[in-house]
Design an enzyme around this catalytic site. Structure first.
Site, PDB file in Angstrom:
ATOM      1  N   ASP A  57     -22.253 -22.776   5.608  1.00 35.18           N
ATOM      2  CA  ASP A  57     -22.619 -23.237   6.947  1.00 35.18           C
ATOM      3  C   ASP A  57     -23.702 -24.312   6.835  1.00 35.18           C
ATOM      4  O   ASP A  57     -24.745 -24.080   6.224  1.00 35.18           O
ATOM      5  CB  ASP A  57     -23.102 -22.067   7.805  1.00 35.18           C
ATOM      6  CG  ASP A  57     -23.005 -22.380   9.282  1.00 35.18           C
ATOM      7  OD1 ASP A  57     -23.572 -23.400   9.716  1.00 35.18           O
ATOM      8  OD2 ASP A  57     -22.363 -21.600  10.014  1.00 35.18           O
ATOM      9  N   SER A 108     -21.380 -24.605  15.000  1.00 35.95           N
ATOM     10  CA  SER A 108     -20.506 -23.798  14.151  1.00 35.95           C
ATOM     11  C   SER A 108     -19.344 -23.183  14.929  1.00 35.95           C
ATOM     12  O   SER A 108     -18.319 -22.847  14.345  1.00 35.95           O
ATOM     13  CB  SER A 108     -21.304 -22.673  13.488  1.00 35.95           C
ATOM     14  OG  SER A 108     -22.305 -23.217  12.672  1.00 35.95           O
ATOM     15  N   ASP A 159     -21.767 -13.685  14.785  1.00 36.57           N
ATOM     16  CA  ASP A 159     -22.180 -15.091  14.776  1.00 36.57           C
ATOM     17  C   ASP A 159     -20.923 -15.979  14.751  1.00 36.57           C
ATOM     18  O   ASP A 159     -19.821 -15.525  14.438  1.00 36.57           O
ATOM     19  CB  ASP A 159     -23.070 -15.346  13.546  1.00 36.57           C
ATOM     20  CG  ASP A 159     -23.970 -16.574  13.720  1.00 36.57           C
ATOM     21  OD1 ASP A 159     -24.206 -16.997  14.867  1.00 36.57           O
ATOM     22  OD2 ASP A 159     -24.448 -17.104  12.705  1.00 36.57           O
ATOM     23  N   THR A 161     -19.339 -18.406  13.025  1.00 36.52           N
ATOM     24  CA  THR A 161     -18.346 -18.659  11.968  1.00 36.52           C
ATOM     25  C   THR A 161     -17.447 -17.445  11.695  1.00 36.52           C
ATOM     26  O   THR A 161     -16.225 -17.605  11.609  1.00 36.52           O
ATOM     27  CB  THR A 161     -19.041 -19.161  10.685  1.00 36.52           C
ATOM     28  OG1 THR A 161     -19.901 -20.241  11.049  1.00 36.52           O
ATOM     29  CG2 THR A 161     -18.053 -19.626   9.660  1.00 36.52           C
ATOM     30  N   ARG A 172     -20.505 -18.505  22.474  1.00 32.63           N
ATOM     31  CA  ARG A 172     -20.840 -17.806  21.231  1.00 32.63           C
ATOM     32  C   ARG A 172     -21.934 -16.756  21.389  1.00 32.63           C
ATOM     33  O   ARG A 172     -22.087 -15.885  20.524  1.00 32.63           O
ATOM     34  CB  ARG A 172     -21.274 -18.834  20.177  1.00 32.63           C
ATOM     35  CG  ARG A 172     -22.474 -19.653  20.601  1.00 32.63           C
ATOM     36  CD  ARG A 172     -22.832 -20.724  19.576  1.00 32.63           C
ATOM     37  NE  ARG A 172     -23.347 -20.152  18.351  1.00 32.63           N
ATOM     38  CZ  ARG A 172     -23.598 -20.843  17.235  1.00 32.63           C
ATOM     39  NH1 ARG A 172     -23.342 -22.143  17.211  1.00 32.63           N
ATOM     40  NH2 ARG A 172     -24.077 -20.257  16.174  1.00 32.63           N
ATOM     41  N   GLU A 323     -18.498 -16.561   4.310  1.00 34.64           N
ATOM     42  CA  GLU A 323     -19.455 -17.555   4.794  1.00 34.64           C
ATOM     43  C   GLU A 323     -20.852 -17.353   4.209  1.00 34.64           C
ATOM     44  O   GLU A 323     -21.399 -16.250   4.270  1.00 34.64           O
ATOM     45  CB  GLU A 323     -19.581 -17.494   6.329  1.00 34.64           C
ATOM     46  CG  GLU A 323     -20.484 -18.611   6.857  1.00 34.64           C
ATOM     47  CD  GLU A 323     -21.141 -18.344   8.213  1.00 34.64           C
ATOM     48  OE1 GLU A 323     -21.200 -17.174   8.625  1.00 34.64           O
ATOM     49  OE2 GLU A 323     -21.618 -19.312   8.823  1.00 34.64           O
ATOM     50  N   ASP A 328     -27.467 -23.108   6.712  1.00 35.95           N
ATOM     51  CA  ASP A 328     -27.709 -23.698   8.036  1.00 35.95           C
ATOM     52  C   ASP A 328     -29.004 -23.196   8.665  1.00 35.95           C
ATOM     53  O   ASP A 328     -29.830 -23.985   9.119  1.00 35.95           O
ATOM     54  CB  ASP A 328     -26.522 -23.348   8.945  1.00 35.95           C
ATOM     55  CG  ASP A 328     -26.805 -23.610  10.412  1.00 35.95           C
ATOM     56  OD1 ASP A 328     -26.658 -24.771  10.826  1.00 35.95           O
ATOM     57  OD2 ASP A 328     -27.185 -22.670  11.134  1.00 35.95           O
ATOM     58  N   LYS A 329     -29.183 -21.910   8.675  1.00 35.74           N
ATOM     59  CA  LYS A 329     -30.314 -21.355   9.435  1.00 35.74           C
ATOM     60  C   LYS A 329     -31.652 -21.797   8.834  1.00 35.74           C
ATOM     61  O   LYS A 329     -32.618 -22.034   9.558  1.00 35.74           O
ATOM     62  CB  LYS A 329     -30.194 -19.832   9.512  1.00 35.74           C
ATOM     63  CG  LYS A 329     -28.950 -19.398  10.324  1.00 35.74           C
ATOM     64  CD  LYS A 329     -28.819 -17.919  10.487  1.00 35.74           C
ATOM     65  CE  LYS A 329     -27.419 -17.511  10.967  1.00 35.74           C
ATOM     66  NZ  LYS A 329     -26.961 -18.202  12.194  1.00 35.74           N
ATOM     67  N   HIS A 332     -32.314 -25.477   9.621  1.00 36.05           N
ATOM     68  CA  HIS A 332     -32.938 -25.529  10.952  1.00 36.05           C
ATOM     69  C   HIS A 332     -34.441 -25.271  10.849  1.00 36.05           C
ATOM     70  O   HIS A 332     -35.234 -25.843  11.590  1.00 36.05           O
ATOM     71  CB  HIS A 332     -32.339 -24.459  11.877  1.00 36.05           C
ATOM     72  CG  HIS A 332     -31.003 -24.800  12.460  1.00 36.05           C
ATOM     73  ND1 HIS A 332     -30.813 -25.867  13.320  1.00 36.05           N
ATOM     74  CD2 HIS A 332     -29.795 -24.204  12.332  1.00 36.05           C
ATOM     75  CE1 HIS A 332     -29.529 -25.913  13.684  1.00 36.05           C
ATOM     76  NE2 HIS A 332     -28.888 -24.913  13.099  1.00 36.05           N
ATOM     77  N   ASP A 370     -18.972 -26.416   7.728  1.00 40.32           N
ATOM     78  CA  ASP A 370     -18.569 -26.620   9.117  1.00 40.32           C
ATOM     79  C   ASP A 370     -19.161 -27.889   9.719  1.00 40.32           C
ATOM     80  O   ASP A 370     -18.582 -28.482  10.598  1.00 40.32           O
ATOM     81  CB  ASP A 370     -18.880 -25.389   9.971  1.00 40.32           C
ATOM     82  CG  ASP A 370     -20.296 -24.880   9.784  1.00 40.32           C
ATOM     83  OD1 ASP A 370     -21.054 -25.432   8.954  1.00 40.32           O
ATOM     84  OD2 ASP A 370     -20.649 -23.905  10.482  1.00 40.32           O
ATOM     85  N   HIS A 371     -20.323 -28.302   9.204  1.00 38.30           N
ATOM     86  CA  HIS A 371     -20.965 -29.517   9.724  1.00 38.30           C
ATOM     87  C   HIS A 371     -22.078 -29.916   8.760  1.00 38.30           C
ATOM     88  O   HIS A 371     -22.528 -29.116   7.946  1.00 38.30           O
ATOM     89  CB  HIS A 371     -21.540 -29.269  11.128  1.00 38.30           C
ATOM     90  CG  HIS A 371     -22.444 -28.075  11.198  1.00 38.30           C
ATOM     91  ND1 HIS A 371     -23.722 -28.075  10.686  1.00 38.30           N
ATOM     92  CD2 HIS A 371     -22.245 -26.828  11.685  1.00 38.30           C
ATOM     93  CE1 HIS A 371     -24.269 -26.890  10.876  1.00 38.30           C
ATOM     94  NE2 HIS A 371     -23.394 -26.106  11.467  1.00 38.30           N
ATOM     95  N   HIS A 414     -28.293 -30.188  13.477  1.00 39.67           N
ATOM     96  CA  HIS A 414     -27.074 -30.565  12.754  1.00 39.67           C
ATOM     97  C   HIS A 414     -26.928 -32.085  12.812  1.00 39.67           C
ATOM     98  O   HIS A 414     -27.503 -32.732  13.671  1.00 39.67           O
ATOM     99  CB  HIS A 414     -25.842 -29.961  13.422  1.00 39.67           C
ATOM    100  CG  HIS A 414     -25.847 -28.473  13.488  1.00 39.67           C
ATOM    101  ND1 HIS A 414     -24.890 -27.761  14.165  1.00 39.67           N
ATOM    102  CD2 HIS A 414     -26.696 -27.561  12.973  1.00 39.67           C
ATOM    103  CE1 HIS A 414     -25.146 -26.473  14.055  1.00 39.67           C
ATOM    104  NE2 HIS A 414     -26.228 -26.319  13.345  1.00 39.67           N
TER     105      HIS A 414
HETATM  106 ZN   LIG Z   1     -26.812 -24.444  12.862  1.00 36.83          ZN
END
Ligand SMILES: [Zn+2]
Length: 452
Positions: A57, A108, A159, A161, A172, A323, A328-329, A332, A370-371, A414
């Protein structure tokens, strides 16, 4: 004894021979040699018995390079770098009110819905189209066709994904029965199919591993299980519910397994200095003393072995998504060691999948993201207006990592870049070149031979 094994007993020459053998057994793609035959032999059409889809992610090319530099050195290679066929895919979402217009930076939910269903949708959507219609997911189609199925994450199971494969909601945030404010249509009180966690039990994948125990402990508000928790619903549906590494290790094939290993997201592998305005002194990352297992590689290995055992007698194999969520987290959070530790652990899950595929060559393995995300490698002398941290890499060199997609102190964002997709096994050639995230749905469903 063969002549080559006799050679191996002879000191200096032996080292050379072992090196040569290793190189011959594992085709290398970064040696500067002619790769034509290796790439040609990696192209296989036809059906896959098994599909393993690994999602990092927020794992853009920049995140991969940061993890590689730190853990292996600039000239090293991660397991995810060794897949023979590689492309890039576009990730954009669409506007909810005007789906003819792109939303260039996806979340996501929209991106996962793309490969789960083959349809572009809006940020926040979980496998519904912009006009709210649920679309069948590749996991649901695989299950219907007789494949075993699994959904594994280091985030909460509800979550985005993991949810895109096994639920359909308008937003979501609707993870548990008490979280339905943004999903009136799906709320059981209004006759809907329920929250993400309730729908995941109803979808009935053979294996669910992740965090999010607290959502599953929420009380169901209407319907057959009114007044009971989602955990009760899961037990009634035949799930063996486990909650720690020992429970995971002890889980046997024959029963569906719901593994919930944390109340929220699972703990991080590594800790280290947070990026800050003006930068940090050079430092190394350290293992997180608060980590409680299982690791993602443990969940990956267990999911693969359970699904493999359960599908052994049948004609059909399995579909499994794994995943690494907190790359990702922690991107961030401008936490480079947190991010890299998750990426390195994700790479171990990739290695576990490649180890399985080595003995099960009819397995399609896809590794992608995913991004894109925030983190970038910048010159040591650069003065960023954002937050930076300097880490000492496996090369023994300093690497300066920059987080500057939002005001310092705010959650970093992102990005809208295309991201890497790599694959091996049947249908893997379809990731080569520049494709779109929704194309992956068709690659996966073609490999499984499922249609909608
Ligand atoms: Zn994110």
């Amino acid at each position: 004894m063969t002549s080559s094994s006799r050679l191996i007993r002879r000191g200096a020459i032996a080292a050379l021979a072992v090196g040569a053998l290793t190189a011959a057994a594992m085709p290398t793609f970064a040696s500067g040699g002619d790769r034509t035959d290796a790439v040609r032999s990696a192209i296989k059409g036809g059906k896959a018995r098994n599909v393993i889809l690994l999602i990092g992610d927020g794992m853009g090319d920049s995140e991969i390079t940061i993890a590689r530099n730190y853990a292996k050195g600039a000239a090293g290679r991660l397991a995810l770098d060794t897949l023979p066929l590689t492309g890039e895919y576009t990730t954009y979402a669409v506007n909810k009110s005007d789906p003819s217009k792109p939303d260039y930076v996806t979340d996501s939910a929209a991106s996962g819905s793309g490969w789960a269903t083959g349809h572009k949708t809006y940020n926040g959507a979980i496998s519904v189209t912009p006009d709210g219609k649920p679309q069948p997911t590749v996991l649901e189609l695989a299950k219907k066709a007789g494949f075993r199925t699994g959904d594994v994450t280091t985030a909460e199971l509800g979550d985005a994904t993991p949810a895109v494969l096994s639920a359909h909601v308008a937003d979501r945030s609707c993870e548990g029965p008490a979280d339905m404010a943004k999903c009136p249509q799906q709320d059981k009180v209004n006759g809907g199919p329920g929250s993400i966690s309730e729908q995941q039990v109803q979808t009935g994948a053979d294996v669910y591993f992740g965090g999010g125990k607290a959502r599953f402990a929420q009380t169901i508000k209407a319907g057959q299980f009114q007044g009971k928790t989602v955990l009760d619903q899961a037990a009634a549906a035949g799930y063996n519910v486990v909650s720690d590494a020992a429970g995971l290790a002890a889980a046997k094939p024959g029963k569906k397994v719901l593994g919930l290993f944390a109340d929220g997201n699972m703990p991080l592998e590594w800790t280290g200095p947070l990026a800050k305005v003006g930068g940090t002194d050079p430092a190394k990352c350290t293992p997180n003393a608060q980590f409680s297992g299982p690791h993602l590689r443990d969940m990956a290995n267990k999911a693969i072995s359970l699904l493999d055992a359960q599908s052994k007698r049948g004609k059909k194999g399995f579909f499994l998504q794994i995943e690494g969520a907190s790359i990702d987290k922690q991107d961030h959070a401008a936490n480079p060691c947190g991010q890299i530790g998750e990426n390195v652990e994700f790479d171990r899950a990739v290695q576990a999948s490649l180890d399985y595929a080595r003995h099960h060559r009819d397995t399609l393995v896809v590794v992608t993201a995913d991004h894109g995300h925030t983190s970038q490698i910048i010159p040591l002398e650069a003065q960023s207006p954002g937050q930076t941290a300097t880490l000492i890499t496996a090369d023994g060199s300093n690497m300066k990592i920059n987080y500057a997609t939002n005001t310092p102190g705010q959650s970093q964002e992102h990005t809208g870049t295309e991201v890497r997709i790599a694959a091996q096994g049947p249908q893997a050639a379809n990731v080569v070149g520049v494709t779109d995230q929704t194309d992956l749905f068709h690659t996966l469903s073609r490999a499984l031979g499922v249609r909608h």
